[in-house]
Motif scaffolding. Structure first.
Motif, PDB file in Angstrom:
ATOM      1  N   THR A 197       0.951  -1.271  -0.093  1.00 57.03           N
ATOM      2  CA  THR A 197      -0.059   0.069  -0.024  1.00 57.03           C
ATOM      3  C   THR A 197       0.742   1.250  -0.066  1.00 57.03           C
ATOM      4  O   THR A 197       0.770   2.099  -0.760  1.00 57.03           O
ATOM      5  CB  THR A 197      -0.989   0.085   1.275  1.00 57.03           C
ATOM      6  N   ASN A 233      -6.595  -8.654  -8.227  1.00 56.22           N
ATOM      7  CA  ASN A 233      -7.508  -8.763  -7.179  1.00 56.22           C
ATOM      8  C   ASN A 233      -8.683  -7.587  -7.547  1.00 56.22           C
ATOM      9  O   ASN A 233      -8.212  -6.515  -8.026  1.00 56.22           O
ATOM     10  CB  ASN A 233      -6.892  -7.974  -5.685  1.00 56.22           C
ATOM     11  N   ASP A 276       1.714  -4.116  -9.863  1.00 51.22           N
ATOM     12  CA  ASP A 276       1.443  -4.515  -8.425  1.00 51.22           C
ATOM     13  C   ASP A 276       1.291  -6.156  -8.402  1.00 51.22           C
ATOM     14  O   ASP A 276       0.531  -6.708  -8.984  1.00 51.22           O
ATOM     15  CB  ASP A 276      -0.018  -3.942  -8.113  1.00 51.22           C
ATOM     16  N   TYR A 325       0.287 -10.888  -5.213  1.00 58.22           N
ATOM     17  CA  TYR A 325      -0.318 -12.364  -5.385  1.00 58.22           C
ATOM     18  C   TYR A 325       0.729 -13.265  -6.183  1.00 58.22           C
ATOM     19  O   TYR A 325       0.293 -14.167  -6.378  1.00 58.22           O
ATOM     20  CB  TYR A 325      -1.593 -12.042  -5.813  1.00 58.22           C
ATOM     21  N   SER A 380       4.901  -7.763  -1.488  1.00 60.16           N
ATOM     22  CA  SER A 380       4.600  -7.530  -0.094  1.00 60.16           C
ATOM     23  C   SER A 380       4.646  -9.049   0.196  1.00 60.16           C
ATOM     24  O   SER A 380       4.569  -9.783  -0.145  1.00 60.16           O
ATOM     25  CB  SER A 380       3.463  -6.897   0.072  1.00 60.16           C
ATOM     26  N   LYS A 403       0.790 -11.623   1.901  1.00 60.89           N
ATOM     27  CA  LYS A 403       0.110 -12.715   1.316  1.00 60.89           C
ATOM     28  C   LYS A 403       1.024 -13.935   1.287  1.00 60.89           C
ATOM     29  O   LYS A 403       0.620 -14.950   1.559  1.00 60.89           O
ATOM     30  CB  LYS A 403      -0.502 -12.389  -0.252  1.00 60.89           C
ATOM     31  N   LYS A 439       2.700  -5.678   7.443  1.00 52.72           N
ATOM     32  CA  LYS A 439       2.794  -4.523   6.488  1.00 52.72           C
ATOM     33  C   LYS A 439       4.289  -4.205   6.054  1.00 52.72           C
ATOM     34  O   LYS A 439       4.984  -2.975   6.182  1.00 52.72           O
ATOM     35  CB  LYS A 439       2.147  -3.304   7.027  1.00 52.72           C
TER      36      LYS A 439
HETATM   37  N1  PMP Z   1      -2.425  -4.505  -4.041  1.00 53.11           N
HETATM   38  C1  PMP Z   1      -3.397  -5.472  -3.895  1.00 53.11           C
HETATM   39  C2  PMP Z   1      -3.917  -5.955  -5.335  1.00 53.11           C
HETATM   40  C3  PMP Z   1      -3.909  -5.998  -2.792  1.00 53.11           C
HETATM   41  O1  PMP Z   1      -4.698  -6.825  -2.912  1.00 53.11           O
HETATM   42  C4  PMP Z   1      -3.250  -5.381  -1.581  1.00 53.11           C
HETATM   43  C5  PMP Z   1      -4.210  -6.007  -0.497  1.00 53.11           C
HETATM   44  N2  PMP Z   1      -3.363  -6.729   0.321  1.00 53.11           N
HETATM   45  C6  PMP Z   1      -2.375  -4.596  -1.533  1.00 53.11           C
HETATM   46  C7  PMP Z   1      -1.809  -4.114  -2.683  1.00 53.11           C
HETATM   47  C8  PMP Z   1      -1.750  -4.249  -0.521  1.00 53.11           C
HETATM   48  O2  PMP Z   1      -0.941  -4.985   0.189  1.00 53.11           O
HETATM   49  P1  PMP Z   1      -0.152  -4.833   1.606  1.00 53.11           P
HETATM   50  O3  PMP Z   1      -1.087  -5.325   2.512  1.00 53.11           O
HETATM   51  O4  PMP Z   1       1.045  -5.262   1.491  1.00 53.11           O
HETATM   52  O5  PMP Z   1      -0.169  -3.081   1.789  1.00 53.11           O
END
Ligand code: PMP
Ligand code: GLN
Length: 417
Positions: A129, A202, A230, A233, A261, A264, A272
Motif C-alpha cells: 500500500t 484482485n 502490483d 499475489y 509484499s 500474502k 505490512k
Molecule cells: N495490492 C493489491 C492488489 C492487494 O490486494 C493488496 C491487499 N493486500 C495490496 C496491494 C496491499 O498490500 P499490503 O497489505 O502489503 O499493503
C-alpha cells in the motif's frame, strides 16, 4: 444466528447508516464530507473496514477482507520473535534493512531472472500500500493520467487523486476478465504518465497471460510510459499457470517499478512489509515521497520476511496448492448456493454474479444485508470500479480460510435460496 445478530444490532445499524452517507470509494459529488480535502471527496470509508466491522458486529463468517485465518511458516514467525528479543526494535535504515534488500534482490533473480542493486534499486515500504502511494505521489504531477484496469484495488483511485492525477480505467469483464487491447490503446493520451498493472489481479483472480502482459509492455514502449506492477499475489497462482513478470520482458526493466509484499506470501498481512524494485532514478523519486510518509516501519519484521523470501521451492508451491484446494472447496458451494461463479486462477478471491439470487443486481445492498440474512460477509465489487454499473452485480468472496470455515459459509449461503 439470531443471538449474534441481536448482539451486533446497534453497531450494525450505525455502520450501515454511516455508510449510506459515504457509500463508495469513487467520487460521488452529491455527498460532501466536512473538512475533507476536495481531492478525497466521495471516497468514503474503505469497504474492507466497513465489511470487517460488520462481520465482527454480527458474528458472521468473514469472507470479505482478504486475510488468512491461519499462521504462515513457523520459522518466519520465530525470526520476528528472535529479532524483537534480540533488540532490533529501533528505526531500521530508511531504504530498509540490508538483509531484506538483499533477500528481495535474490528473490527477483531466483523467480524472474531480474537483477537489481540492493543499495540503489530496492526500497522497503509499509506494505505494498505504501509502495503504491509513494510511487504515485513521487512520480505524478497534477493532471497526469494513469491508465489502470478496473475493477482495481481500493487504494489506487484515492492515491491517484491525492497526487492530483487522473485515473483512466479500462474495464475487464467476466467471465474471461481479459482486456480489449483497443480499449487500452484508446485510454492512452498525451497526458498519460504511467500504466498501473495488477497481476495476479484482485478481485478477479486473473493471471494475465504472457500475450496480455506483452501487449501492455508494447504500449508502454510505444508511448514511452512508466509501468507500476502490483504483484502482491505473485506466489498465489493455481492450475500450473505462470505469473509473467512484466519487468522481465525486453525493454521493460528500465521503465518498470515492481511492487510486492510479504503479507500474502507469508500469511502476515498485519506486518505490512512491502517493497519496490526498479531502476535507481525511479526508486529515488519514490523514496523521496516515501521517506515523508512513514519514513520506515516494521523493524523486527524485516529480517523475518527476508528469511521467508529464501524458503524452499516446496514452501512456495505448497502455499499455492493449499489455496487452490480452498478455492476448489468454496467454488462448488457457491454454485450450489445459486450464484453464477466466475473462474479464478489466483489470489484469495472468487467473484460471482448475484442476479440469480437478487434479480435487481444491487451488490452493495446484497452485501450489506447478507450478514443479517445468513451470517456471511462478502465484498461488493462495485466500489472497485469507477464505472459503477460494470460491477454493480458482482460480489467477491475470499477463500483464504480453513476448510471448515468455508464449509460453514456455504451452509449458511445455501439458506438464502
Ligand atoms: N495490492 C493489491 C492488489 C492487494 O490486494 C493488496 C491487499 N493486500 C495490496 C496491494 C496491499 O498490500 P499490503 O497489505 O502489503 O499493503
Ligand atoms: N487486500 C485485501 C483485500 O483486497 C485487504 C486490503 C485492505 O484491507 N486494505 O481484501
Amino acid at each position: 444466528m439470531a443471538r449474534l445478530e441481536l448482539a451486533g444490532l446497534e453497531l450494525a445499524v450505525l455502520i450501515v447508516s454511516h455508510a449510506a452517507r459515504e457509500p463508495t470509494l469513487a467520487p460521488v459529488p452529491s455527498s460532501r464530507t466536512p473538512h475533507l480535502t476536495a481531492k478525497l471527496q466521495g471516497f468514503g470509508t474503505t469497504i474492507f473496514a466497513e465489511m470487517s466491522a460488520l462481520a465482527t458486529a454480527t458474528g458472521s463468517v468473514n469472507l470479505g477482507q482478504g486475510f488468512p485465518d491461519s499462521d504462515g511458516p513457523r520459522e518466519v514467525l520465530d525470526a520476528a520473535i528472535a529479532a524483537i528479543n534480540g533488540g532490533l526494535n529501533q528505526y531500521p535504515p530508511g531504504p530498509g534493512m540490508p538483509v531484506l534488500r538483499q533477500a528481495i534482490v535474490a528473490h527477483q533473480q531466483r523467480f524472474y531472472g531480474l537483477q537489481y542493486d540492493p543499495d540503489s534499486e530496492v526500497l522497503v515500504t509499509a506494505g505494498a500500500t505504501e509502495a503504491l502511494a509513494g510511487a504515485l505521489l513521487g512520480l505524478l504531477d497534477t493532471g497526469d493520467e494513469v491508465v489502470v484496469l478496473e475493477p482495481m484495488f481500493d487504494s489506487y483511485a484515492p492515491c491517484i487523486a491525492m497526487a492530483g492525477a487522473v485515473a483512466k480505467p479500462v474495464t475487464i469483464r467476466p467471465p474471461s476478465y481479459t482486456f480489449d487491447p483497443d480499449e487500452l490503446r484508446a485510454a492512452i493520451t498525451p497526458k498519460t504518465k504511467l500504466i498501473l498493472f495488477n497481476s495476479p489481479h484482485n478481485p478477479t483472480g486473473r493471471v494475465f497471460s504472457r500475450d496480455e502482459v506483452q501487449c501492455i509492455a508494447d504500449l508502454a514502449i510505444e508511448h514511452d510510459l512508466l509501468v507500476l506492477t502490483d504483484e502482491v499475489y505473485e506466489h498465489l497462482v493455481f492450475d500450473g499457470l505462470e505469473h509473467v513478470a512484466l519487468a522481465a520482458l525486453p525493454g521493460m526493466r528500465e521503465r518498470t517499478l515492481v511492487i510486492s509484499s510479504g503479507g500474502k506470501t507469508f500469511s502476515t498481512t498485519g506486518w505490512k512489509i512491502g517493497w519496490l524494485c526498479g531502476p535507481a532514478p525511479l526508486v529515488t523519486a519514490v523514496r523521496t515521497a516515501k521517506q515523508f510518509l512513514t519514513y520506515v516501519n516494521g523493524g523486527p519484521f524485516q529480517p523475518a520476511v527476508a528469511l521467508g523470501l529464501g524458503l524452499s521451492d516446496e514452501f512456495f508451491s505448497g502455499l499455492a496448492a493449499d489455496l487452490q484446494a480452498k478455492r476448489d472447496r468454496l467454488m462448488p458451494g457457491l454454485i450450489e448456493a445459486g450464484f453464477t461463479v466466475f473462474p479464478t486462477q489466483s489470489t484469495y478471491f472468487v467473484t460471482v454474479d448475484i442476479r440469480p439470487l437478487q434479480p435487481d443486481g444491487d451488490g452493495m445492498d446484497f452485501c450489506r444485508h447478507l450478514p443479517h440474512r445468513c451470517g456471511v460477509v462478502a465484498i461488493p465489487t462495485e466500489v472497485l470500479y469507477m464505472n459503477k454499473h460494470e460491477g454493480r452485480h458482482i460480489v467477491r468472496f475470499a477463500f483464504c480460510k480453513q476448510l471448515d470455515v468455508l464449509d460453514e459459509a456455504v451452509r449458511r449461503l445455501k439458506t438464502l435460496g
